[in-house]
Design a protein around this motif. Structure first.
Motif, PDB file in Angstrom:
ATOM      1  N   GLU A  17       0.769  -1.050  -0.010  1.00 38.11           N
ATOM      2  CA  GLU A  17       0.049   0.057   0.097  1.00 38.11           C
ATOM      3  C   GLU A  17       0.929   1.050  -0.139  1.00 38.11           C
ATOM      4  O   GLU A  17       0.399   2.231  -0.688  1.00 38.11           O
ATOM      5  CB  GLU A  17      -0.960   0.086   1.279  1.00 38.11           C
ATOM      6  CG  GLU A  17      -1.843  -1.012   1.135  1.00 38.11           C
ATOM      7  CD  GLU A  17      -2.959  -1.231  -0.027  1.00 38.11           C
ATOM      8  OE1 GLU A  17      -3.077   0.098  -0.804  1.00 38.11           O
ATOM      9  OE2 GLU A  17      -3.015  -2.255  -0.561  1.00 38.11           O
ATOM     10  N   TYR A  18       2.083   1.098   0.675  1.00 39.62           N
ATOM     11  CA  TYR A  18       2.746   2.340   0.666  1.00 39.62           C
ATOM     12  C   TYR A  18       3.457   2.630  -0.594  1.00 39.62           C
ATOM     13  O   TYR A  18       3.445   3.822  -1.133  1.00 39.62           O
ATOM     14  CB  TYR A  18       4.007   1.960   1.788  1.00 39.62           C
ATOM     15  CG  TYR A  18       5.169   3.113   1.712  1.00 39.62           C
ATOM     16  CD1 TYR A  18       4.927   4.162   2.360  1.00 39.62           C
ATOM     17  CD2 TYR A  18       6.307   2.933   1.256  1.00 39.62           C
ATOM     18  CE1 TYR A  18       5.783   5.304   2.382  1.00 39.62           C
ATOM     19  CE2 TYR A  18       7.505   3.828   1.519  1.00 39.62           C
ATOM     20  CZ  TYR A  18       7.287   5.130   2.144  1.00 39.62           C
ATOM     21  OH  TYR A  18       8.061   5.879   2.026  1.00 39.62           O
ATOM     22  N   VAL A  21       0.544   4.032  -2.637  1.00 37.55           N
ATOM     23  CA  VAL A  21       0.420   5.804  -2.317  1.00 37.55           C
ATOM     24  C   VAL A  21       1.451   6.594  -3.061  1.00 37.55           C
ATOM     25  O   VAL A  21       0.896   7.592  -3.563  1.00 37.55           O
ATOM     26  CB  VAL A  21       0.598   5.841  -0.814  1.00 37.55           C
ATOM     27  CG1 VAL A  21       0.831   7.344  -0.584  1.00 37.55           C
ATOM     28  CG2 VAL A  21      -0.645   5.280  -0.134  1.00 37.55           C
ATOM     29  N   ALA A  43       3.798  10.944   2.916  1.00 35.91           N
ATOM     30  CA  ALA A  43       3.671   9.474   2.900  1.00 35.91           C
ATOM     31  C   ALA A  43       4.809   9.095   3.700  1.00 35.91           C
ATOM     32  O   ALA A  43       4.632   8.082   4.644  1.00 35.91           O
ATOM     33  CB  ALA A  43       3.637   8.970   1.646  1.00 35.91           C
ATOM     34  N   ALA A  66      -4.868   3.714   3.883  1.00 39.05           N
ATOM     35  CA  ALA A  66      -4.130   3.628   2.777  1.00 39.05           C
ATOM     36  C   ALA A  66      -5.001   3.327   1.374  1.00 39.05           C
ATOM     37  O   ALA A  66      -4.736   3.875   0.318  1.00 39.05           O
ATOM     38  CB  ALA A  66      -2.961   2.982   2.834  1.00 39.05           C
ATOM     39  N   VAL A  70      -5.855   5.951  -1.850  1.00 39.21           N
ATOM     40  CA  VAL A  70      -5.061   5.368  -3.237  1.00 39.21           C
ATOM     41  C   VAL A  70      -6.486   5.302  -4.120  1.00 39.21           C
ATOM     42  O   VAL A  70      -6.325   6.019  -5.195  1.00 39.21           O
ATOM     43  CB  VAL A  70      -4.443   4.164  -3.162  1.00 39.21           C
ATOM     44  CG1 VAL A  70      -4.276   3.431  -4.701  1.00 39.21           C
ATOM     45  CG2 VAL A  70      -3.172   4.243  -2.583  1.00 39.21           C
TER      46      VAL A  70
END
Length: 87
Positions: A17-18, A21, A43, A66, A70
């Motif tokens: 997910e990071y 993002v 972030a 997250a 997105v």
């Protein structure tokens, strides 16, 4: 053993997910390098702030947040692109 497996799966989800993002930030600010860098830095700050979290439920909440972020950014960028095409 189960705890370590769960944390491994959660770690994978968080990192995925990071990464998403970061991609969403680029989609949300196409051609604007300064804004993209600002979103990337935000972030990073959030990720580092919550890096030591061990509560599984809280980590799952962060992953869900997250995912929503997105979806919103990608959806917003698609609307913006369609609007620009019509203008």
């Amino acid at each position: 053993m189960r705890f370590f497996f769960e944390m491994s799966v959660l770690r994978h989800q968080v990192l995925r997910e990071y990464k998403k993002v970061f991609r969403a930030a680029m989609l949300a600010t196409p051609g604007d390098l300064k804004s993209t860098k600002i979103l990337h830095e935000q972030a990073r700050i959030e990720f580092k702030k919550n890096m030591d979290e061990t509560d599984t439920e809280q980590i799952i909440k962060y992953v869900q947040a997250a995912k929503e972020l997105v979806r919103f950014r990608v959806y917003s960028s698609k609307i913006s692109k369609n609007f620009q095409k019509k203008s």
